[in-house]
Design a protein around this motif. Structure first.
Motif, PDB file in Angstrom:
ATOM      1  N   LYS A 160      -4.050   2.829  34.362  1.00  0.00           N
ATOM      2  CA  LYS A 160      -2.520   2.470  34.323  1.00  0.00           C
ATOM      3  C   LYS A 160      -2.174   3.257  33.010  1.00  0.00           C
ATOM      4  O   LYS A 160      -2.546   3.036  31.976  1.00  0.00           O
ATOM      5  CB  LYS A 160      -2.202   1.054  34.259  1.00  0.00           C
ATOM      6  N   ASN A 161      -1.434   4.402  32.830  1.00  0.00           N
ATOM      7  CA  ASN A 161      -0.853   5.104  32.170  1.00  0.00           C
ATOM      8  C   ASN A 161       0.210   5.911  31.967  1.00  0.00           C
ATOM      9  O   ASN A 161       0.848   6.160  33.238  1.00  0.00           O
ATOM     10  CB  ASN A 161      -2.170   5.815  31.523  1.00  0.00           C
ATOM     11  N   ILE A 162       0.659   6.399  30.791  1.00  0.00           N
ATOM     12  CA  ILE A 162       1.675   7.296  30.707  1.00  0.00           C
ATOM     13  C   ILE A 162       1.119   8.457  30.044  1.00  0.00           C
ATOM     14  O   ILE A 162       0.535   8.391  28.810  1.00  0.00           O
ATOM     15  CB  ILE A 162       2.837   6.690  30.021  1.00  0.00           C
ATOM     16  N   ALA A 163       1.223   9.697  30.479  1.00  0.00           N
ATOM     17  CA  ALA A 163       0.682  10.972  29.961  1.00  0.00           C
ATOM     18  C   ALA A 163       1.557  11.965  29.597  1.00  0.00           C
ATOM     19  O   ALA A 163       2.875  11.992  30.277  1.00  0.00           O
ATOM     20  CB  ALA A 163      -0.381  11.691  31.158  1.00  0.00           C
ATOM     21  N   VAL A 164       1.608  12.332  28.415  1.00  0.00           N
ATOM     22  CA  VAL A 164       2.707  13.352  27.987  1.00  0.00           C
ATOM     23  C   VAL A 164       2.037  14.460  27.346  1.00  0.00           C
ATOM     24  O   VAL A 164       1.105  14.556  26.740  1.00  0.00           O
ATOM     25  CB  VAL A 164       3.579  12.485  26.461  1.00  0.00           C
ATOM     26  N   THR A 165       2.844  15.686  27.660  1.00  0.00           N
ATOM     27  CA  THR A 165       2.428  16.952  27.084  1.00  0.00           C
ATOM     28  C   THR A 165       3.604  17.425  26.204  1.00  0.00           C
ATOM     29  O   THR A 165       4.628  17.395  26.495  1.00  0.00           O
ATOM     30  CB  THR A 165       2.202  17.962  28.376  1.00  0.00           C
ATOM     31  N   LEU A 166       3.003  18.025  24.933  1.00  0.00           N
ATOM     32  CA  LEU A 166       3.913  18.141  23.888  1.00  0.00           C
ATOM     33  C   LEU A 166       3.747  19.531  23.505  1.00  0.00           C
ATOM     34  O   LEU A 166       2.471  20.002  23.369  1.00  0.00           O
ATOM     35  CB  LEU A 166       3.603  17.253  22.478  1.00  0.00           C
ATOM     36  N   VAL A 167       4.737  20.577  23.357  1.00  0.00           N
ATOM     37  CA  VAL A 167       4.849  21.706  22.538  1.00  0.00           C
ATOM     38  C   VAL A 167       5.673  21.810  21.527  1.00  0.00           C
ATOM     39  O   VAL A 167       6.776  21.409  21.632  1.00  0.00           O
ATOM     40  CB  VAL A 167       5.204  22.657  23.786  1.00  0.00           C
ATOM     41  N   SER A 168       5.093  21.994  20.467  1.00  0.00           N
ATOM     42  CA  SER A 168       5.703  22.148  19.104  1.00  0.00           C
ATOM     43  C   SER A 168       6.385  20.681  19.006  1.00  0.00           C
ATOM     44  O   SER A 168       7.473  20.514  18.608  1.00  0.00           O
ATOM     45  CB  SER A 168       6.945  23.000  19.065  1.00  0.00           C
ATOM     46  N   ASN A 169       5.653  19.535  19.320  1.00  0.00           N
ATOM     47  CA  ASN A 169       5.844  18.163  19.040  1.00  0.00           C
ATOM     48  C   ASN A 169       7.223  17.779  19.728  1.00  0.00           C
ATOM     49  O   ASN A 169       7.911  16.947  19.498  1.00  0.00           O
ATOM     50  CB  ASN A 169       6.155  17.687  17.448  1.00  0.00           C
ATOM     51  N   GLU A 222       9.712   0.673  32.807  1.00  0.00           N
ATOM     52  CA  GLU A 222      10.917   0.488  31.780  1.00  0.00           C
ATOM     53  C   GLU A 222      10.969   1.579  30.743  1.00  0.00           C
ATOM     54  O   GLU A 222      11.864   2.236  30.634  1.00  0.00           O
ATOM     55  CB  GLU A 222      11.182  -1.046  31.528  1.00  0.00           C
ATOM     56  N   HIS A 223       9.503   1.274  30.286  1.00  0.00           N
ATOM     57  CA  HIS A 223       9.668   2.311  29.130  1.00  0.00           C
ATOM     58  C   HIS A 223       9.703   3.842  29.664  1.00  0.00           C
ATOM     59  O   HIS A 223       9.908   4.961  29.066  1.00  0.00           O
ATOM     60  CB  HIS A 223       8.463   2.087  28.390  1.00  0.00           C
ATOM     61  N   TYR A 224       8.728   3.921  30.791  1.00  0.00           N
ATOM     62  CA  TYR A 224       8.766   5.351  31.145  1.00  0.00           C
ATOM     63  C   TYR A 224       9.989   6.152  31.533  1.00  0.00           C
ATOM     64  O   TYR A 224      10.217   7.272  31.351  1.00  0.00           O
ATOM     65  CB  TYR A 224       7.710   5.248  32.601  1.00  0.00           C
ATOM     66  N   TYR A 265       5.712  15.014  31.466  1.00  0.00           N
ATOM     67  CA  TYR A 265       5.147  13.587  31.483  1.00  0.00           C
ATOM     68  C   TYR A 265       5.166  13.012  32.969  1.00  0.00           C
ATOM     69  O   TYR A 265       5.589  13.702  33.860  1.00  0.00           O
ATOM     70  CB  TYR A 265       6.109  12.724  30.680  1.00  0.00           C
ATOM     71  N   SER A 266       4.284  12.284  33.037  1.00  0.00           N
ATOM     72  CA  SER A 266       3.886  11.478  34.298  1.00  0.00           C
ATOM     73  C   SER A 266       3.418   9.994  34.112  1.00  0.00           C
ATOM     74  O   SER A 266       3.087   9.533  32.879  1.00  0.00           O
ATOM     75  CB  SER A 266       2.682  12.311  35.046  1.00  0.00           C
ATOM     76  N   LYS A 267       3.360   9.285  35.060  1.00  0.00           N
ATOM     77  CA  LYS A 267       2.715   7.826  35.279  1.00  0.00           C
ATOM     78  C   LYS A 267       1.733   7.809  36.083  1.00  0.00           C
ATOM     79  O   LYS A 267       1.593   8.554  37.140  1.00  0.00           O
ATOM     80  CB  LYS A 267       3.996   7.010  35.340  1.00  0.00           C
ATOM     81  N   LYS A 268       0.666   6.839  35.701  1.00  0.00           N
ATOM     82  CA  LYS A 268      -0.156   6.423  37.066  1.00  0.00           C
ATOM     83  C   LYS A 268      -0.261   5.043  37.092  1.00  0.00           C
ATOM     84  O   LYS A 268      -0.462   4.301  35.851  1.00  0.00           O
ATOM     85  CB  LYS A 268      -1.359   7.091  36.237  1.00  0.00           C
ATOM     86  N   VAL A 287      12.535  15.120  28.781  1.00  0.00           N
ATOM     87  CA  VAL A 287      11.954  16.246  28.249  1.00  0.00           C
ATOM     88  C   VAL A 287      13.014  16.823  27.010  1.00  0.00           C
ATOM     89  O   VAL A 287      13.977  16.375  26.882  1.00  0.00           O
ATOM     90  CB  VAL A 287      12.244  17.441  29.269  1.00  0.00           C
ATOM     91  N   GLY A 288      11.981  17.334  26.107  1.00  0.00           N
ATOM     92  CA  GLY A 288      12.644  17.437  24.558  1.00  0.00           C
ATOM     93  C   GLY A 288      12.753  16.576  23.517  1.00  0.00           C
ATOM     94  O   GLY A 288      13.191  16.637  22.504  1.00  0.00           O
ATOM     95  N   MET A 289      12.311  15.137  23.876  1.00  0.00           N
ATOM     96  CA  MET A 289      12.117  14.258  22.992  1.00  0.00           C
ATOM     97  C   MET A 289      11.079  14.472  21.881  1.00  0.00           C
ATOM     98  O   MET A 289      10.208  15.154  22.320  1.00  0.00           O
ATOM     99  CB  MET A 289      11.858  13.004  23.514  1.00  0.00           C
ATOM    100  N   ASP A 290      11.151  14.235  20.659  1.00  0.00           N
ATOM    101  CA  ASP A 290      10.276  14.524  19.492  1.00  0.00           C
ATOM    102  C   ASP A 290       9.032  13.437  19.998  1.00  0.00           C
ATOM    103  O   ASP A 290       9.352  12.358  20.293  1.00  0.00           O
ATOM    104  CB  ASP A 290      10.948  14.136  18.270  1.00  0.00           C
TER     105      ASP A 290
END
Length: 82
Positions: free
Chosen positions: A63-72, A23-25, A77-80, A30-33
């Motif tokens: 079990k995780n959510i991974a996020v890559t940020l560039v300039s915050n 649900e949260h994932y 993003y991905s899930k496992k 893309v583009g969220m701060d």
């Protein structure tokens, strides 16, 4: 016996409060701060800053959510585990 039941109940409550779920994932875009992601998921469990980007993980190894940020901003993003 009562102590074991209390520990089990607390563990279940903490697991139920987790925001690391589908649900949260599905609310991530893309583009969220970074502040928007933290509002959605809470503080990351682990962040690793690289030269040009930051990798953050919410959850654990299974079990995780991974996020890559560039300039915050979210760029990937991905899930496992769900």
């Amino acid at each position: 016996m009562k102590k074991v039941l209390t520990i089990a109940a607390i563990t279940l409550l903490l697991a139920a409060c987790s925001k690391v779920d589908l649900e949260h994932y599905e609310k991530i875009t893309v583009g969220m701060d970074k502040t928007e992601i933290e509002t959605l998921l809470g503080s990351a469990d682990k962040c690793e800053e690289k030269t040009l980007h930051t990798n953050c993980i919410w959850g654990n190894d299974s079990k995780n959510i991974a996020v890559t940020l560039v300039s915050n901003k979210v760029t990937l993003y991905s899930k496992k585990g769900f």
